[in-house]
Design a protein around this motif. Structure first.
Motif, PDB file in Angstrom:
ATOM      1  N   VAL A   1      43.514-114.694-132.614  1.00 39.75           N
ATOM      2  CA  VAL A   1      44.931-114.887-131.959  1.00 39.75           C
ATOM      3  C   VAL A   1      44.509-115.413-130.708  1.00 39.75           C
ATOM      4  CG1 VAL A   1      46.926-113.877-130.669  1.00 39.75           C
ATOM      5  CG2 VAL A   1      46.087-112.669-132.812  1.00 39.75           C
ATOM      6  N   ILE A   2      44.629-116.442-130.060  1.00 42.61           N
ATOM      7  CA  ILE A   2      44.675-116.996-128.738  1.00 42.61           C
ATOM      8  C   ILE A   2      45.762-116.930-128.012  1.00 42.61           C
ATOM      9  CG2 ILE A   2      45.058-119.484-129.615  1.00 42.61           C
ATOM     10  CD1 ILE A   2      43.065-120.529-127.474  1.00 42.61           C
ATOM     11  N   VAL A   3      45.634-116.040-126.770  1.00 39.77           N
ATOM     12  CA  VAL A   3      46.896-115.815-125.949  1.00 39.77           C
ATOM     13  C   VAL A   3      46.509-116.306-124.541  1.00 39.77           C
ATOM     14  CG1 VAL A   3      45.696-113.674-125.599  1.00 39.77           C
ATOM     15  CG2 VAL A   3      48.395-113.951-125.301  1.00 39.77           C
ATOM     16  N   SER A   4      47.679-116.710-123.907  1.00 36.03           N
ATOM     17  CA  SER A   4      47.612-117.429-122.648  1.00 36.03           C
ATOM     18  C   SER A   4      47.206-116.105-121.721  1.00 36.03           C
ATOM     19  CB  SER A   4      48.825-118.097-122.061  1.00 36.03           C
ATOM     20  OG  SER A   4      48.703-118.471-120.783  1.00 36.03           O
ATOM     21  N   ALA A   5      46.632-116.370-120.436  1.00 37.18           N
ATOM     22  CA  ALA A   5      46.410-115.541-119.317  1.00 37.18           C
ATOM     23  C   ALA A   5      47.580-115.578-118.396  1.00 37.18           C
ATOM     24  CB  ALA A   5      45.131-115.720-118.743  1.00 37.18           C
ATOM     25  N   ARG A   6      48.643-116.241-118.541  1.00 34.39           N
ATOM     26  CA  ARG A   6      49.933-116.149-117.790  1.00 34.39           C
ATOM     27  C   ARG A   6      51.056-116.000-118.798  1.00 34.39           C
ATOM     28  NH1 ARG A   6      49.913-115.906-112.272  1.00 34.39           N
ATOM     29  NH2 ARG A   6      51.304-117.770-111.980  1.00 34.39           N
ATOM     30  N   ASP A   7      51.911-115.223-117.984  1.00 34.31           N
ATOM     31  CA  ASP A   7      53.326-114.934-118.761  1.00 34.31           C
ATOM     32  C   ASP A   7      54.156-116.235-118.951  1.00 34.31           C
ATOM     33  OD1 ASP A   7      54.030-115.139-116.100  1.00 34.31           O
ATOM     34  OD2 ASP A   7      55.927-114.392-116.803  1.00 34.31           O
ATOM     35  N   ALA A   8      55.159-116.262-119.745  1.00 29.08           N
ATOM     36  CA  ALA A   8      55.623-117.372-120.131  1.00 29.08           C
ATOM     37  C   ALA A   8      56.341-118.134-118.930  1.00 29.08           C
ATOM     38  CB  ALA A   8      56.843-117.209-121.257  1.00 29.08           C
ATOM     39  N   GLU A   9      56.778-117.373-117.869  1.00 25.09           N
ATOM     40  CA  GLU A   9      57.332-117.903-116.722  1.00 25.09           C
ATOM     41  C   GLU A   9      56.351-118.331-115.652  1.00 25.09           C
ATOM     42  OE1 GLU A   9      59.893-115.047-114.964  1.00 25.09           O
ATOM     43  OE2 GLU A   9      61.536-115.403-116.657  1.00 25.09           O
ATOM     44  N   GLN A  10      55.006-118.242-116.109  1.00 23.84           N
ATOM     45  CA  GLN A  10      53.870-118.533-115.214  1.00 23.84           C
ATOM     46  C   GLN A  10      53.934-118.061-113.693  1.00 23.84           C
ATOM     47  OE1 GLN A  10      52.298-122.649-116.126  1.00 23.84           O
ATOM     48  NE2 GLN A  10      54.394-123.127-116.791  1.00 23.84           N
TER      49      GLN A  10
ATOM     50  N   ASN B   1      50.263-123.867-119.735  1.00 21.90           N
ATOM     51  CA  ASN B   1      50.763-122.396-119.159  1.00 21.90           C
ATOM     52  C   ASN B   1      49.661-122.109-118.292  1.00 21.90           C
ATOM     53  OD1 ASN B   1      53.050-120.723-119.633  1.00 21.90           O
ATOM     54  ND2 ASN B   1      51.482-119.262-119.917  1.00 21.90           N
ATOM     55  N   VAL B   2      49.583-122.498-117.415  1.00 23.43           N
ATOM     56  CA  VAL B   2      48.285-122.237-116.335  1.00 23.43           C
ATOM     57  C   VAL B   2      48.602-122.374-114.979  1.00 23.43           C
ATOM     58  CG1 VAL B   2      46.745-122.802-118.125  1.00 23.43           C
ATOM     59  CG2 VAL B   2      47.414-124.595-116.468  1.00 23.43           C
ATOM     60  N   LYS B   3      49.748-122.579-114.619  1.00 26.78           N
ATOM     61  CA  LYS B   3      50.431-122.667-113.333  1.00 26.78           C
ATOM     62  C   LYS B   3      49.882-121.461-112.354  1.00 26.78           C
ATOM     63  CE  LYS B   3      54.249-123.496-110.548  1.00 26.78           C
ATOM     64  NZ  LYS B   3      55.815-123.854-110.336  1.00 26.78           N
ATOM     65  N   GLY B   4      49.362-121.590-111.381  1.00 24.51           N
ATOM     66  CA  GLY B   4      48.870-120.439-110.582  1.00 24.51           C
ATOM     67  C   GLY B   4      47.549-119.964-110.872  1.00 24.51           C
ATOM     68  N   LEU B   5      46.862-120.353-111.721  1.00 20.77           N
ATOM     69  CA  LEU B   5      45.534-120.088-111.981  1.00 20.77           C
ATOM     70  C   LEU B   5      44.256-120.953-111.254  1.00 20.77           C
ATOM     71  CD1 LEU B   5      45.764-119.150-115.851  1.00 20.77           C
ATOM     72  CD2 LEU B   5      45.538-117.474-113.818  1.00 20.77           C
TER      73      LEU B   5
END
Length: 343
Positions: free
Chosen positions: A162-171, A62-66
């Motif tokens: 908790v480990i949480v992604s730096a992008r939203d679910a839609e990336q 879930n890292v597209k665009g980073l």
């Protein structure tokens, strides 16, 4: 309730790099949960039984665009007090239900253009419950000599990582809980998490918890956070002074505990930082921090001060000269990171 956004570079033995894969962090969380060679059980917004590999897959894809150097995920800790844990019987099911509510609030706390709001379905996260804690070297009990590093802390110690992604679910959106307050008000979310526990479980703070801050008993968890920040400041100071001037973090932390983190200690620590930035010697730093008073000037110390001032000027001049030389060597239109290869 103690809710924290972890600093990846200074979190003791759990230090990690959040600009790449989440594998290292998940390995640590798994090991701390149940011990070496066993499988920890993670959970998410809609699943009760996940393994570390499944959480890693969700976060790392879930890292597209980073960009390469940007944070890919963040780590949070939800740590109820012993009184709060006793109120719910330290029930894992209740802690999981509470975590889901807090992560819903986490999503809603982001302020997006046009007033758009996120929900739990818009963020990607996984969590694991830890039942025990062990003492670290920065803990007040260890500094005071009443506990040893690695020993389990007494009492109810359940908490959630908790480990949480730096992008939203839609990336499409970058979500940084440690960024601008206008985008994510961290303190507001932390306060809301405390109120959520009270509402969700009908918890009423006990009388000693309602006392004014100065009258409250010392909170070991809160003190640990202070000691961690002090260690960060000492590390920054050590980067600005010669090796022989380096401060031992544990000594500075010990002084902080002895002075009960009073205003004089922090005022003197700020003075030491200022001197380090100005290139002045800080050989009396511990004296300042311990007593709040300067050492009596001696001829040797006056000479050392003058020497350090000269050395500081020489280093600044050398740095300026190096910068000029580097700029002259670069070819127009090329970035400094590029290499010229002649065939």
């Amino acid at each position: 309730m103690y809710v924290k956004l972890i600093n990846p570079k200074t979190h003791g033995k759990a230090a990690y790099n959040n600009t790449g894969s989440s594998a290292q962090t998940l390995q640590y969380l798994q090991h701390e949960a149940v011990g070496e060679g066993q499988e920890a059980s993670f959970f998410s917004a809609d699943a009760d039984q996940l393994n570390a590999a499944q959480v890693r897959q969700a976060i790392d894809t879930n890292v597209k665009g980073l960009r390469a150097g940007e944070a890919k995920f963040y780590s949070l800790v939800l740590s109820p007090s012993e009184q709060e844990l006793a109120h719910i019987g330290s029930d894992p099911e209740k802690l999981r239900a509470y975590t889901r509510q807090v992560m819903q609030q986490y999503a809603q706390n982001f302020h997006l253009p046009g007033g758009r709001k996120l929900g739990s379905q818009d963020i990607v996260w996984g969590a694991v419950l830890h039942q025990d804690r062990t003492h670290r070297g920065t803990d007040p009990e260890v500094v005071a000599g009443t506990a040893k590093v690695g020993e389990k802390r007494a009492g109810l110690q359940a908490h959630v990582h908790v480990i949480v992604s730096a992008r939203d679910a839609e990336q499409k959106i970058t979500l940084n809980p440690g960024g601008r307050r206008q985008r994510f008000d961290l303190m507001r979310w932390q306060a809301a998490a405390g109120r959520q526990f009270e509402r969700q479980f009908g918890y009423v703070a006990q009388e000693h918890e309602k006392l004014r801050p100065k009258a409250r008993p010392r909170d070991a968890t809160h003190d640990a956070g202070r000691l961690e920040k002090i260690a960060e400041r000492v590390a920054r100071i050590n980067l600005m002074v010669p090796r022989e001037q380096h401060l031992a973090p544990e000594k500075v932390q010990g002084i902080a505990v002895a002075r009960e983190f009073d205003k004089t200690f922090y005022r003197m620590l700020a003075r030491v930082e200022e001197r380090a930035r100005d290139g002045r010697p800080i050989d009396n730093a511990l004296q300042l921090l311990r007593t709040g008073r300067e050492q009596e000037p001696t001829p040797q110390r006056q000479a050392a001060t003058a020497l350090h001032a000269v050395q500081h000027l020489v280093r600044r001049a050398q740095a300026t000269q190096d910068e000029r030389t580097e700029h002259v060597a670069e070819k127009p239109g090329r970035r400094s990171a590029e290499l010229d290869i002649e065939m």
